[in-house]
Design an enzyme around this catalytic site. Structure first.
Site, mmCIF file in Angstrom:
data_model
loop_
_atom_site.group_PDB
_atom_site.id
_atom_site.type_symbol
_atom_site.label_atom_id
_atom_site.label_comp_id
_atom_site.label_asym_id
_atom_site.label_seq_id
_atom_site.Cartn_x
_atom_site.Cartn_y
_atom_site.Cartn_z
ATOM 1 N N LYS A 70 110.914 -36.677 76.965
ATOM 2 C CA LYS A 70 111.385 -35.652 76.034
ATOM 3 C C LYS A 70 110.185 -34.943 75.379
ATOM 4 O O LYS A 70 109.256 -35.614 74.908
ATOM 5 C CB LYS A 70 112.254 -36.314 74.956
ATOM 6 C CG LYS A 70 112.901 -35.305 74.053
ATOM 7 C CD LYS A 70 113.637 -35.990 72.914
ATOM 8 C CE LYS A 70 113.904 -34.980 71.821
ATOM 9 N NZ LYS A 70 114.109 -35.590 70.529
ATOM 10 N N PHE A 107 127.825 -10.631 94.345
ATOM 11 C CA PHE A 107 128.219 -10.091 93.045
ATOM 12 C C PHE A 107 127.015 -9.369 92.459
ATOM 13 O O PHE A 107 125.875 -9.605 92.865
ATOM 14 C CB PHE A 107 128.667 -11.211 92.100
ATOM 15 C CG PHE A 107 130.112 -11.604 92.282
ATOM 16 C CD1 PHE A 107 130.539 -12.225 93.437
ATOM 17 C CD2 PHE A 107 131.048 -11.345 91.280
ATOM 18 C CE1 PHE A 107 131.866 -12.580 93.616
ATOM 19 C CE2 PHE A 107 132.381 -11.700 91.445
ATOM 20 C CZ PHE A 107 132.789 -12.317 92.608
ATOM 21 N N ASP A 109 117.636 -17.350 87.733
ATOM 22 C CA ASP A 109 116.571 -16.708 88.505
ATOM 23 C C ASP A 109 115.255 -17.478 88.390
ATOM 24 O O ASP A 109 114.437 -17.441 89.287
ATOM 25 C CB ASP A 109 116.382 -15.262 88.040
ATOM 26 C CG ASP A 109 117.460 -14.361 88.628
ATOM 27 O OD1 ASP A 109 117.858 -14.605 89.790
ATOM 28 O OD2 ASP A 109 117.932 -13.449 87.932
ATOM 29 N N ASN A 143 123.288 -20.664 81.938
ATOM 30 C CA ASN A 143 123.944 -19.444 81.446
ATOM 31 C C ASN A 143 125.414 -19.748 81.163
ATOM 32 O O ASN A 143 125.867 -20.872 81.362
ATOM 33 C CB ASN A 143 123.771 -18.314 82.466
ATOM 34 C CG ASN A 143 124.320 -18.708 83.828
ATOM 35 O OD1 ASN A 143 125.504 -18.954 83.975
ATOM 36 N ND2 ASN A 143 123.436 -18.811 84.823
ATOM 37 N N LYS A 154 121.498 -3.698 95.341
ATOM 38 C CA LYS A 154 121.638 -5.124 95.688
ATOM 39 C C LYS A 154 122.333 -5.286 97.049
ATOM 40 O O LYS A 154 122.000 -6.183 97.819
ATOM 41 C CB LYS A 154 122.408 -5.863 94.587
ATOM 42 C CG LYS A 154 121.541 -6.086 93.336
ATOM 43 C CD LYS A 154 122.239 -6.833 92.218
ATOM 44 C CE LYS A 154 121.334 -6.915 90.987
ATOM 45 N NZ LYS A 154 121.975 -7.477 89.813
ATOM 46 N N ASP A 213 116.243 -16.679 96.181
ATOM 47 C CA ASP A 213 117.434 -15.834 96.127
ATOM 48 C C ASP A 213 118.338 -16.262 97.282
ATOM 49 O O ASP A 213 118.086 -15.954 98.454
ATOM 50 C CB ASP A 213 117.014 -14.357 96.253
ATOM 51 C CG ASP A 213 118.198 -13.427 96.043
ATOM 52 O OD1 ASP A 213 119.340 -13.829 96.356
ATOM 53 O OD2 ASP A 213 117.986 -12.305 95.564
ATOM 54 N N ILE A 214 119.376 -16.995 96.934
ATOM 55 C CA ILE A 214 120.227 -17.618 97.972
ATOM 56 C C ILE A 214 120.912 -16.539 98.814
ATOM 57 O O ILE A 214 120.899 -16.578 100.051
ATOM 58 C CB ILE A 214 121.281 -18.548 97.313
ATOM 59 C CG1 ILE A 214 120.573 -19.608 96.462
ATOM 60 C CG2 ILE A 214 122.174 -19.185 98.360
ATOM 61 C CD1 ILE A 214 121.483 -20.403 95.539
ATOM 62 N N LYS A 254 120.134 -7.261 99.740
ATOM 63 C CA LYS A 254 120.578 -8.611 100.112
ATOM 64 C C LYS A 254 121.385 -8.594 101.409
ATOM 65 O O LYS A 254 121.957 -9.600 101.793
ATOM 66 C CB LYS A 254 121.379 -9.231 98.960
ATOM 67 C CG LYS A 254 120.559 -9.245 97.645
ATOM 68 C CD LYS A 254 121.130 -10.136 96.584
ATOM 69 C CE LYS A 254 120.377 -9.962 95.269
ATOM 70 N NZ LYS A 254 120.267 -11.199 94.504
HETATM 71 N N1 CTP Z 1 121.967 -14.654 93.637
HETATM 72 C C1 CTP Z 1 121.551 -15.703 94.415
HETATM 73 N N2 CTP Z 1 120.420 -16.386 94.099
HETATM 74 C C2 CTP Z 1 119.684 -16.032 93.031
HETATM 75 C C3 CTP Z 1 120.107 -14.963 92.208
HETATM 76 C C4 CTP Z 1 121.245 -14.298 92.538
HETATM 77 O O1 CTP Z 1 122.218 -16.018 95.402
HETATM 78 N N3 CTP Z 1 118.594 -16.706 92.757
HETATM 79 C C5 CTP Z 1 123.171 -13.913 94.025
HETATM 80 C C6 CTP Z 1 124.323 -13.989 93.035
HETATM 81 O O2 CTP Z 1 125.189 -15.059 93.372
HETATM 82 C C7 CTP Z 1 124.995 -12.635 93.242
HETATM 83 C C8 CTP Z 1 123.850 -11.703 93.616
HETATM 84 O O3 CTP Z 1 122.824 -12.550 94.085
HETATM 85 O O4 CTP Z 1 125.889 -12.653 94.315
HETATM 86 C C9 CTP Z 1 123.330 -10.850 92.494
HETATM 87 O O5 CTP Z 1 123.044 -11.623 91.361
HETATM 88 P P1 CTP Z 1 122.611 -10.940 89.998
HETATM 89 O O6 CTP Z 1 122.400 -12.003 88.980
HETATM 90 O O7 CTP Z 1 123.513 -9.811 89.678
HETATM 91 O O8 CTP Z 1 121.241 -10.245 90.396
HETATM 92 P P2 CTP Z 1 119.814 -10.778 90.685
HETATM 93 O O9 CTP Z 1 119.579 -10.695 92.155
HETATM 94 O O10 CTP Z 1 119.586 -12.092 90.031
HETATM 95 O O11 CTP Z 1 118.931 -9.632 90.006
HETATM 96 P P3 CTP Z 1 118.809 -9.224 88.434
HETATM 97 O O12 CTP Z 1 118.857 -10.530 87.670
HETATM 98 O O13 CTP Z 1 117.495 -8.569 88.384
HETATM 99 O O14 CTP Z 1 119.944 -8.313 88.135
#
Ligand code: CTP
Length: 397
Positions: A287, A323, A277, A208, A337, A305-306, A341
């Protein structure tokens, strides 16, 4: 936080070949708001004109003129908020360590509290390695002065080794650290930053637009405020600050493992990384070829999801900040969230933040919503850290 604004810095410049880099240091210090008074040794004036420093600093430059009038220049200079000697030759270091004061800069040094002195050595490797020089450095450090250690690399004389003047960005970090109030001292802070990259094949990946700027600003400012900081960073071009320990990772799985290995000793966890994600179920080792079909299917599987995993194993004294990256500033989703979380605070921002220097955020807590105006990410970082300090003071965590 503009901690250098209005500070008086005496910049001692000696006759190292790196003397020209002191010009850039003047510029950096001034653009951070400091007033810079340059003092040049006699040999330095033979290499570079005091007039150049006068123009750059906007101040009169002090040189060894031993004029006929009464001169207390060294005493005036010693009242500065900081004496920074950059670059410092082996000769200056030897004189300072031995308390020899035979010119304007060395008398200025001797009239200054050693705890208000920073010294940035620059010299040839063989001089750097000499036991006399190493003994003198130890002596200066023992007296309370801070050494801005040189780098290993190509030297002007053609040799390669230790002795190249510190990177000026790092020198600025050290000066900022000196002037910043350390209200996070004693805290261990773990920060994630940047994107992750998930390989499709040896050439392609899913990622991203995250630049890492927000997470690096958080790590840097927490360090400036006295915390012990570890940064776990996905791939980014941005350089980590001087005092921050960095672990570089590529994938979400790597970041997850690195965070879980370090989380138990952290007082504060800030999850600012834009973690992918999903990842391809299996990366191809060769390749992927263009082929003849018009479509191609890529099977993705969910990454861990860390932040949620950290939330699930959190202990009572940890402060956890997440965030939420949304298309709009949706506080309902941020609240969801926060709960899901098990975080103490969610920094809500929109996709406009990606790859931008500025950000507009809403800080969403269990029973608080603080709407902040748009500002530089470095300023946002300080507002987040202010909240962490306040949360911990209030004993909420
Ligand atoms: N995060 C994480 N590990 C993931 C995805 C997200 O630790 N695999 C953490 C991000 O660092 C952030 C928070 O979770 O602090 C929210 O991330 P965000 O991208 O806004 O949301 P998601 O949980 O990924 O949900 P969605 O994509 O459905 O909005």
């Amino acid at each position: 936080m503009n901690v250098l604004a209005g500070k008086h810095i005496a910049l001692g410049v000696t006759s190292s070949i790196a003397v020209y880099r002191a010009c850039d240091m003047v510029r950096l210090l001034r653009s951070a708001g400091a007033e810079v008074h340059v003092v040049l040794t006699r040999h330095a004036t033979e290499m570079i004109s005091p007039k150049l420093f006068a123009s750059l600093s906007g101040q009169t430059v002090a040189v060894d003129d031993f004029g006929t009038g009464a001169s207390y220049k060294h005493l005036d200079l010693s009242k500065s908020d900081l004496l920074l000697v950059l670059p410092a030759t082996a000769n200056f270091i030897g004189k300072a360590a031995g308390g020899i004061a035979d010119d304007l800069l060395s008398t200025t040094y001797l009239a200054t509290n050693p705890k208000r002195v920073m010294i940035a050595p620059a010299m040839n490797t063989r001089m750097w390695e000499h036991p006399a020089l190493q003994r003198n450095l130890k002596q200066l450090a023992a007296m309370g002065s801070q050494l801005l250690m040189p780098e290993n690399g190509n030297l002007a004389c053609g040799d390669v080794g230790m002795g190249r003047l510190i990177n000026l960005g790092e020198a600025m970090d050290a000066v900022e650290y000196y002037f910043t109030p350390h209200d996070m001292r004693g805290l261990k802070v773990l920060v994630t930053a940047g994107p992750t990259k998930e390989a499709i094949d040896p050439v392609r990946f899913i990622s991203n637009h995250a630049s890492g700027r927000m997470g690096i600003a958080l790590a840097k400012n927490a360090w400036l405020r006295g915390a012990e900081v570890e940064l776990i960073s996905g791939p980014t071009e941005r350089k980590a600050p001087l005092g921050v320990k960095v672990t570089k990772v590529v994938t979400a799985i790597d970041m997850h493992a690195a965070v879980l290995a370090k989380i138990d000793v952290a007082d504060v966890f800030i999850s600012s990384a834009a973690v992918s994600d999903f990842r391809p179920e299996a990366a191809s080792v060769t390749k992927l070829k263009r082929g003849k079909t018009k479509t191609m299917e890529l099977k993705l599987i969910l990454n861990p999801d860390i932040l949620a995993d950290v939330g699930n194993r959190r202990n009572a004294t940890q402060t956890i900040i997440g965030f939420a990256l949304e298309s709009t500033l949706d506080t309902v989703e941020a609240k969801r969230k926060l709960k899901a979380k098990r975080a103490d605070l969610i920094v809500l921002n929109t996709t406009k933040a990606l790859a931008s220097k500025r950000n507009q955020v809403i800080l969403v807590g269990e029973d608080s919503v603080e709407d902040l105006p748009e500002m530089f990410k470095e300023q946002v970082a300080d507002r987040i850290l202010d909240r962490i300090v306040a949360l911990r003071k209030a004993g909420k965590r």
